[in-house]
Design an enzyme around this catalytic site. Structure first.
Site, PDB file in Angstrom:
ATOM      1  N   GLN A  41      -7.580  -2.888  -0.941  1.00 12.81           N
ATOM      2  CA  GLN A  41      -8.489  -4.033  -0.878  1.00 12.81           C
ATOM      3  C   GLN A  41      -9.419  -3.937   0.321  1.00 12.81           C
ATOM      4  OE1 GLN A  41      -6.555  -7.825  -1.321  1.00 12.81           O
ATOM      5  NE2 GLN A  41      -6.666  -7.634  -3.543  1.00 12.81           N
ATOM      6  N   PHE A  42      -8.918  -3.435   1.429  1.00 11.83           N
ATOM      7  CA  PHE A  42      -9.731  -3.166   2.616  1.00 11.83           C
ATOM      8  C   PHE A  42      -9.217  -1.870   3.240  1.00 11.83           C
ATOM      9  CE2 PHE A  42     -10.195  -7.678   2.018  1.00 11.83           C
ATOM     10  CZ  PHE A  42     -11.540  -7.914   2.300  1.00 11.83           C
ATOM     11  N   ALA A  43     -10.134  -1.089   3.795  1.00 10.63           N
ATOM     12  CA  ALA A  43      -9.744   0.178   4.417  1.00 10.63           C
ATOM     13  C   ALA A  43      -8.673  -0.022   5.482  1.00 10.63           C
ATOM     14  CB  ALA A  43     -10.963   0.844   5.035  1.00 10.63           C
ATOM     15  N   GLU A  70       0.834  -1.209   0.000  1.00 10.13           N
ATOM     16  CA  GLU A  70       0.000   0.000   0.000  1.00 10.13           C
ATOM     17  C   GLU A  70       0.862   1.249   0.000  1.00 10.13           C
ATOM     18  OE1 GLU A  70      -0.467  -2.644   1.808  1.00 10.13           O
ATOM     19  OE2 GLU A  70      -2.471  -3.349   1.265  1.00 10.13           O
ATOM     20  N   HIS A  89     -10.762  -6.555   8.686  1.00 11.08           N
ATOM     21  CA  HIS A  89     -11.497  -6.300   7.440  1.00 11.08           C
ATOM     22  C   HIS A  89     -12.798  -5.545   7.706  1.00 11.08           C
ATOM     23  CE1 HIS A  89      -8.965  -9.859   6.706  1.00 11.08           C
ATOM     24  NE2 HIS A  89      -8.828  -9.382   5.488  1.00 11.08           N
TER      25      HIS A  89
END
Length: 321
Positions: free
Chosen positions: A80-82, A58, A125
């Site tokens: 993909q996920f916060a 990231e 998640h």
């Protein structure tokens, strides 16, 4: 014929790519795979070379996007996920957020964060990161709660010269539908009165809008009319619309899915207490998730986050003060 919240996000990206050659999408598995939730499905084939898979980093994803923006591109980054955006936190808050202040060079990047909890998703998640990014000057933070806003606000995010953190709620991806995409839109930064009322105001955003509307409908049977405000964008925060509502109702409950400490609901209450204390007939209240990591078990998760039932209960407490 209907459009889901997720399809609206995909349609907005498709439109942005089609209309502006400076736009590209970058993230893990966003290419042929179409993204973890399929928000970029088929876009790599439709726009060759402009929907690109990234390494599992990231930090590198956001850093690359910032560099491209400096050179005139308008990147859309998908996390993909916060939760995992924290790995790129330094790039977002220290580099992107301050770039224009430091150099007079704009940083028009959009960081899409699949946010919030879903059944069985657990602590890695499920997090809601909007308050963390709102803390930093220079970042716009959007929290769309409707299909229409998911579409129009993402298009507006791409057009803004400042970095935008776009918090799209995973629980709404497949469950929330609209008949069609909007032709016109309210600008980001402006809150919407989602339900008119006279007895109390609920200020909320994202998936909690729907729990709050359900709670307001439940209280109609008891003779109460609750006004519900959808903030839409938590940074900047539309204080004027909130204060105008509190002036009509005299009572306010702020509802958010994130943890309470230093969050968006705390900011809403601070502003109303500071700028509209004389409008209040009772002390303002807030309702957030429990201050623990997000549980895996569906029963525990249901007890962890605010629901229509707990919102209605808190409203009854507020209305009888």
């Amino acid at each position: 014929m209907s459009v889901t919240y997720l399809e609206a996000i995909r349609a907005a990206q498709e439109k942005a790519l089609a209309e502006d050659p400076r736009v590209f999408i970058y993230g893990q598995d966003v290419g042929v795979f179409g993204g973890a939730f399929k928000a970029t499905k088929n876009l790599a084939a439709e726009f060759p070379g402009r929907v690109m898979d990234s390494p599992l980093s990231e930090d590198a994803i956001v850093g690359m996007a910032i560099g491209a923006a400096i050179e005139g591109a308008r990147p859309i980054v998908e996390m993909q996920f916060a939760d995992f955006s924290t790995v790129g936190f330094n790039q977002i808050v220290n580099q992107a957020a301050t770039l224009y202040y430091r150099t007079d060079v704009p940083c028009p990047i959009v960081v899409r964060l699949p946010s919030g909890g879903t059944l069985g998703a657990g602590p890695f998640h499920s997090q809601s990161m909007e308050a963390i990014y709102s803390h930093y000057p220079g970042i716009v933070v959007m929290t769309p709660a409707t299909v229409e806003d998911a579409y129009s606000m993402l298009l507006e995010a791409v057009s803004i010269d400042d970095p935008v953190v776009f918090c799209e709620h995973k629980l709404l991806y497949y469950h929330l539908k609209a008949e069609k995409l909007p032709d016109t839109a309210m600008p980001a930064g402006k809150a919407r009165i989602a339900r008119a009322g006279r007895d109390a105001t609920v200020v909320t955003y994202s998936a909690m809008l729907h729990e709050s509307l359900q709670a307001a409908e439940e209280l109609v049977q008891e003779g109460w009319q609750i006004e519900v405000i959808d903030l839409r964008t938590v940074k900047p925060l539309d204080t004027d619309t909130v204060l105008a509502s509190v002036a009509r109702t005299g009572r306010m409950l702020a509802v958010g899915e994130a943890w309470p400490w230093g969050g968006v609901t705390a900011e809403v209450i601070a502003r109303v207490a500071t700028e509209g204390f004389g409008l209040l007939d009772a002390a303002p209240m807030r309702l957030n998730a429990k201050e623990t990591p997000v549980p895996y078990h569906p029963d525990l998760w249901a007890a962890h986050r605010p629901t229509a039932t707990t919102i209605a209960a808190r409203l009854r407490q507020l209305l009888t003060q």
